[in-house]
Each structure stands twice: as C-alpha cells, then as structure tokens.
Design an enzyme around this catalytic site. Structure first.
Site, PDB file in Angstrom:
ATOM      1  N   LYS A 125       0.825  -1.208   0.000  1.00 36.87           N
ATOM      2  CA  LYS A 125       0.000   0.000   0.000  1.00 36.87           C
ATOM      3  C   LYS A 125       0.863   1.265   0.000  1.00 36.87           C
ATOM      4  O   LYS A 125       0.641   2.177  -0.786  1.00 36.87           O
ATOM      5  CB  LYS A 125      -0.936  -0.018   1.212  1.00 36.87           C
ATOM      6  CG  LYS A 125      -1.886   1.167   1.264  1.00 36.87           C
ATOM      7  CD  LYS A 125      -2.854   1.017   2.429  1.00 36.87           C
ATOM      8  CE  LYS A 125      -3.757   2.213   2.549  1.00 36.87           C
ATOM      9  NZ  LYS A 125      -4.713   2.083   3.677  1.00 36.87           N
ATOM     10  N   GLU A 155       9.696  -5.714   4.502  1.00 38.40           N
ATOM     11  CA  GLU A 155       9.753  -7.084   4.006  1.00 38.40           C
ATOM     12  C   GLU A 155       9.476  -7.138   2.501  1.00 38.40           C
ATOM     13  O   GLU A 155      10.184  -7.809   1.732  1.00 38.40           O
ATOM     14  CB  GLU A 155       8.730  -7.964   4.744  1.00 38.40           C
ATOM     15  CG  GLU A 155       8.973  -8.108   6.235  1.00 38.40           C
ATOM     16  CD  GLU A 155       8.248  -7.054   7.062  1.00 38.40           C
ATOM     17  OE1 GLU A 155       8.031  -7.309   8.248  1.00 38.40           O
ATOM     18  OE2 GLU A 155       7.896  -5.983   6.516  1.00 38.40           O
ATOM     19  N   GLY A 158      -5.362  -2.515   4.807  1.00 34.94           N
ATOM     20  CA  GLY A 158      -4.629  -3.645   4.240  1.00 34.94           C
ATOM     21  C   GLY A 158      -5.334  -4.972   4.391  1.00 34.94           C
ATOM     22  O   GLY A 158      -5.417  -5.767   3.446  1.00 34.94           O
ATOM     23  N   ARG A 159      -5.873  -5.243   5.565  1.00 33.57           N
ATOM     24  CA  ARG A 159      -6.526  -6.532   5.818  1.00 33.57           C
ATOM     25  C   ARG A 159      -7.922  -6.606   5.188  1.00 33.57           C
ATOM     26  O   ARG A 159      -8.575  -7.639   5.261  1.00 33.57           O
ATOM     27  CB  ARG A 159      -6.586  -6.800   7.313  1.00 33.57           C
ATOM     28  CG  ARG A 159      -7.245  -5.708   8.140  1.00 33.57           C
ATOM     29  CD  ARG A 159      -6.919  -5.884   9.621  1.00 33.57           C
ATOM     30  NE  ARG A 159      -7.398  -4.790  10.447  1.00 33.57           N
ATOM     31  CZ  ARG A 159      -6.751  -3.649  10.627  1.00 33.57           C
ATOM     32  NH1 ARG A 159      -5.615  -3.432  10.000  1.00 33.57           N
ATOM     33  NH2 ARG A 159      -7.235  -2.716  11.439  1.00 33.57           N
ATOM     34  N   GLU A 170      -5.892  -7.998  14.421  1.00 38.98           N
ATOM     35  CA  GLU A 170      -5.281  -6.731  14.034  1.00 38.98           C
ATOM     36  C   GLU A 170      -6.283  -5.587  14.149  1.00 38.98           C
ATOM     37  O   GLU A 170      -5.902  -4.439  14.388  1.00 38.98           O
ATOM     38  CB  GLU A 170      -4.745  -6.822  12.602  1.00 38.98           C
ATOM     39  CG  GLU A 170      -3.706  -5.762  12.266  1.00 38.98           C
ATOM     40  CD  GLU A 170      -2.932  -6.060  11.004  1.00 38.98           C
ATOM     41  OE1 GLU A 170      -1.804  -6.573  11.104  1.00 38.98           O
ATOM     42  OE2 GLU A 170      -3.480  -5.806   9.907  1.00 38.98           O
ATOM     43  N   HIS A 180      -7.886 -34.531  15.345  1.00 41.29           N
ATOM     44  CA  HIS A 180      -6.791 -35.379  15.820  1.00 41.29           C
ATOM     45  C   HIS A 180      -5.669 -34.554  16.438  1.00 41.29           C
ATOM     46  O   HIS A 180      -4.553 -35.050  16.606  1.00 41.29           O
ATOM     47  CB  HIS A 180      -6.254 -36.236  14.670  1.00 41.29           C
ATOM     48  CG  HIS A 180      -7.203 -37.309  14.250  1.00 41.29           C
ATOM     49  ND1 HIS A 180      -7.155 -38.587  14.768  1.00 41.29           N
ATOM     50  CD2 HIS A 180      -8.250 -37.288  13.391  1.00 41.29           C
ATOM     51  CE1 HIS A 180      -8.120 -39.319  14.222  1.00 41.29           C
ATOM     52  NE2 HIS A 180      -8.801 -38.554  13.384  1.00 41.29           N
ATOM     53  N   LYS A 208       8.297  -2.548  13.939  1.00 39.43           N
ATOM     54  CA  LYS A 208       9.004  -2.130  12.726  1.00 39.43           C
ATOM     55  C   LYS A 208      10.014  -1.027  13.041  1.00 39.43           C
ATOM     56  O   LYS A 208      11.150  -1.046  12.567  1.00 39.43           O
ATOM     57  CB  LYS A 208       8.004  -1.615  11.678  1.00 39.43           C
ATOM     58  CG  LYS A 208       7.102  -2.678  11.077  1.00 39.43           C
ATOM     59  CD  LYS A 208       6.183  -2.027  10.050  1.00 39.43           C
ATOM     60  CE  LYS A 208       5.246  -3.046   9.424  1.00 39.43           C
ATOM     61  NZ  LYS A 208       4.343  -2.414   8.435  1.00 39.43           N
TER      62      LYS A 208
END
Length: 550
Positions: free
Chosen positions: A208, A214, A269-270, A355, A386, A513
């Site tokens: 964005k 990263e 963003g999400r 978030e 399981h 960050k």
C-alpha cells in the site's frame, strides 16, 4: 460516531445480572424446553448460507438484552457512517470504504466530498484488461514467450487475503501458477530465485505504501536477480507490476505508470483483497469469477446494512462473541472449516480480527476495563479433531467454535465428503451434549451430575455444554466465499463499535518495525551503541560475537 463505554450502559448491567442467573444453564435443557430451538436460533442468507447459533448458552432473553446493547451503543448510526464514507478511522483521519470496492449497484459513495466509484471502476477495468491479456497469452515476456507464473510479493493483508481466496477457489483455477512471497526470511524467497523462469513470470509488488520493509527487500532482491538474467532494464516493463497508493515510490523503483494499479488510503490492508490487491486472485480464477466474489460480498453488505438486527447474521454472531468473551471470559474463538480449500481461512480471520480489535485503549483515549478482541485460531476439518479437539471436549477452557462446511463438494470423491460431513455434524452435537444421549440409552442419568464412577468411566466422560455456531454453505463458490468473508468483516466491525475501540488502525504493528530499523543498523555494524534492556543487549552482543567469529 458516539464513544459510549459499554460496561456503563444499562444493557451491560442487565446482561451481567442475566449471566449470573443462567451461567450454569445446560444446552440439553434449552433444547428440551424448546422444540423449535433450531428454527428460532438460525438464519439463512439468500438460501445459500445457513447460520445455526442454537448450540449456544443463550436464551431468547439473552438475545434481547444483547440487542439492547446495539441500541445503546448506536450501532445503526455507525454502520451508516462507514457505508457513507465518514471518517470513522479517526486516529488516521480516514474513511473506511472497502465496501465501496464491491458496490455492485454502483451508487455514489463519497470520501472527502469526492465520489470514489469512478476511480474504483477505472482500476477494475484496468485489472480486467490486464488479466485478460495475461491469461490468454497476449501479454508476452521479454523473450516473446507467454506468461506462465505469477509471483505476488506482499505481507499481511497484501498477502494473506489474496492467498486465502486463491486457495479457497482452487477448483476455479486456470493454467497460471500462482506463488506468494511474504516473509523477509531468505528461505521464503529462495525457491523463486532458484527455480523460477523469469522470462515467463510476472511479479506483483503489493504494498500500500510501497515502503514495507519485508516487501520492498524481497522485491529489490528479485529485481536484482531479474536484471542479472534479463540483462536489460527495459525488460522490467513486461514483468513488474505495482499495486500501491504510493505512485511516486513505485515509479522510483522502476515500474512504468501503466503497470501501476492504484489503491487508496481508505482501503485497510486486511480489507484490501477486493481492490487491486486482488489482482493475483483475478489472474488465478479470471475476472468473471472475481466479479462473483464481489457480488457475494456486496449482497452480505446489503444484508448487514438493511436487515433488522434480530435477523442480522454478522450482528448476531458479533453479540454472541461479546457474550462469551466478556461474561464467560472465554478469551479465544476457534475457526474450524471442514473443507481443505479453506485451509487459510482461520489465519485470515485471525489477522482480520486480532489486528482490528486487538486494542486496549477505547475511543475516548482511556484504558479499557473490559475484553476487546478475542484470540482467534483454528484448523481444517478432521486434522483439528486429531490435534486440539481433545482440549475443547475435556479440557478446562471454554472455547466457542465456528464450524464451517459446504454441503456440496468440488471433489468427485463424494463418499469422502459424506464421511467429512458426518464428522462435522457429530462434533457440534458432541460438544453441545456430551454423552447425554449415550448414557440416557443405558439408563444412566447424568443430566445434572458431573460424577460417574462406574469402571473408571469418569475418564471417558464428556460433560458437553460447549458452544458452537454452525455455518453451512451450499458450495464453496466465488459468490459464497465473498459473502462469508464479508460476514466476518462486519462481525468484527460490529464488535469494535460496541466495545468502543477503533478497529481500523494498527499502531501495534508499527512499533516493532520502528525498533527493528534501529537494531538493523547495529547488526550492520553502523553503530555499536546498545541502548536497550540487558536481555536485548545481551542477545545482540551474542549475535555479533558469533557472527564475527564464525
């Protein structure tokens, strides 16, 4: 948007009194006392999705009191403020308009007095044209060969949303290979660098602000390898695409204007998979299917915006979540999809919820004294059975669960799906009722007893009364998946409004960050000044010592 402290409302106080009266109620009694409980506590959406919330420790009175909470916290007003582009993301002074991205009615939606729909439609048209060229082999790489591979480089919402949808809609996938790179760890990107045919690959740099460490680090590394192999900077025009709101930075990276797909600051963003961040989805399943995804989300938007709260699926699920998290103090929720294609859905909802609502400061700027966002986790189908279902059935934690499954499968192995669904239905039943029906058949009454002392059977005893919601979809399609995702988005929004927190910022992500940037300079030996706690200083010292001597 009114900033109302939830625990000071009359509704909350009445809920607290109500909880003390019914906290020990057993679901078996609720079902025995109401022959129509399933009918009364379930809602269908467009005859495509059924949500059953009858297996919860709630009564009609519980729902009524929870609904009163929506009135006192002005939820209706907040919904309209979001849909109409008011700046409800107040800490960043932004509108919240991911719903506009799927506005299939194309009615005007304003932010800062500007109708955003024309710009949304322009980008959508560009996405359609670009994807058509790539999918149909018209777009060629620098060697003249058609594109075979798509690599999406992003992190957080720029990665997990598109990856989740691409995997969920795998039955609709075309011939293109789709890869997702997110982690800064070199092991994540090495397979792309070592094995990818750059001449037949398009790289989508999804960021964005086009400054996420990263993403840009990974993109720069791929660019370096690409130029080394291709030998001509002009060839980047055939292979590098940017999805961003920071046009200037994308141009600086070396991406030409026509290869930049814009998003806007009012897209979180999400919540961005509906935007150009969903370009990898379109390249995987085609634009028509992406459009159906938008339609499903749009229809859920309309349901959320227009349906009375007593029949409003996101609102009801949100209220039930608040009920458990704040009154039963459950702290966690499990997302349990019974479809392997939905394997990333728990992680996606985990990110979206934690978030958004992982906040301890209310909208008044004060520390909260109530529970806000729950811990979200989960796993697919019988894999979870399981693994951790033992704790859900017999552990000391009360864990509300959402069970999600399609009635019809894309697999041709229909007998597998029947076995899967038999487990799906059995688990919600067993969690709710434990061994009541089994013991009843053997004339052992355990209705109000917690102690069974026959042949050590207490170790095999399941008390039940474990809550769950059941969500049945006709089939995992672009439309139904879009509706399901939007359902959870609106559930999260509803909880944020009622709990008086800002759901659309993420300052907690930024702190780490900022600190990591300082530490990186130390690791690069730009400075030897250690100004942290003794533990962090000691760890950095050990790293530097080990790195220098080995």
């Amino acid at each position: 948007m009114k900033n109302i402290i939830p625990i000071e409302t009359n509704s909350w106080k009445k809920l607290n009194n109500h909880f003390n009266k019914i906290k020990h109620v057993r679901m078996i009694d609720l079902f025995n006392n109401d022959a129509n409980r399933f009918k009364n506590f379930s809602i269908t959406f467009k005859n495509k999705i059924l949500v059953d919330f009858s297996k919860n420790r709630i009564t009609n009175e519980t729902i009524k009191k929870l609904l009163n909470l929506t009135i006192e916290t002005n939820l209706s007003e907040a919904i309209e403020l979001m849909f109409t582009g008011k700046k409800i993301n107040q800490t960043e002074n932004r509108s919240v308009l991911h719903t506009a991205l799927r506005n299939r009615a194309n009615t005007p939606v304003y932010s800062n007095g500007i109708d955003v729909m024309p710009m949304i439609n322009t980008v959508l048209n560009n996405m359609e044209n670009f994807s058509y060229q790539v999918i149909n082999g018209i777009w060629k790489g620098y060697s003249g060969k058609s594109i075979k591979n798509i690599v999406n480089i992003g992190i957080g919402g720029s990665d997990l949303g598109p990856k989740m949808v691409t995997q969920a809609l795998k039955p609709y996938k075309n011939h293109l290979n789709i890869y997702y790179i997110s982690n800064i760890d070199g092991n994540d990107i090495s397979s792309i660098l070592d094995n990818n045919h750059f001449e037949r690959t398009i790289f989508l740099i999804s960021s964005k602000n086009f400054q996420t460490e990263e993403t840009i680090t990974n993109a720069m590394t791929i660019k370096k390898y690409f130029l080394k192999k291709a030998g001509n900077k002009e060839f980047m025009n055939k292979h590098f695409i940017a999805i961003t709101s920071n046009i200037k930075q994308a141009l600086k990276f070396g991406i030409i204007q026509k290869n930049i797909f814009q998003i806007w600051d009012w897209v979180g963003g999400r919540y961005s998979l509906w935007s150009a961040m969903g370009l990898s989805i379109i390249l995987s399943i085609g634009f028509d299917n992406f459009n159906k995804l938008l339609h499903g989300a749009y229809d859920m938007d309309q349901h959320f915006r227009e349906t009375k709260f007593e029949n409003n699926i996101p609102v009801i699920l949100a209220l039930i979540g608040i009920w458990y998290n704040n009154f039963f103090n459950t702290e966690t929720e499990a997302i349990l999809p019974y479809d392997q294609y939905l394997e990333y859905l728990p992680k996606y909802i985990q990110q979206s919820n934690m978030e958004s609502n992982g906040k301890n400061i209310d909208r008044n700027g004060n520390k909260v004294s109530w529970q806000t966002g729950p811990i979200i986790w989960g796993e697919t189908g019988t894999n979870g059975q399981h693994s951790f279902y033992q704790l859900i059935h017999q552990g000391t934690k009360l864990i509300p669960c959402d069970f999600i499954a399609p009635i019809n499968t894309h697999s041709h192995l229909f007998h597998h799906h029947k076995i899967l669904l038999s487990n799906f239905f059995a688990q919600t039943h067993a969690l709710a009722f434990g061994e009541y029906f089994i013991k009843q058949k053997n004339n052992i009454c355990i209705k109000n007893s917690m102690k069974i002392n026959i042949n050590n059977s207490q170790f095999k005893y399941f008390e039940g009364n474990k809550p769950s919601n059941t969500i049945l979809l006709n089939k995992i399609t672009p439309y139904s998946l879009g509706a399901l995702i939007a359902l959870y988005e609106h559930k999260i929004f509803t909880q944020g409004i009622i709990l008086n927190i800002f759901s659309f910022d993420q300052w907690g992500v930024e702190l780490g960050k900022n600190v990591s940037t300082e530490i990186l300079n130390i690791l690069k030996n730009k400075t030897n000044i250690l100004k942290y706690d003794s533990s962090t200083n000691g760890l950095i010292d050990f790293y530097n010592y080990f790195n220098r001597n080995h």
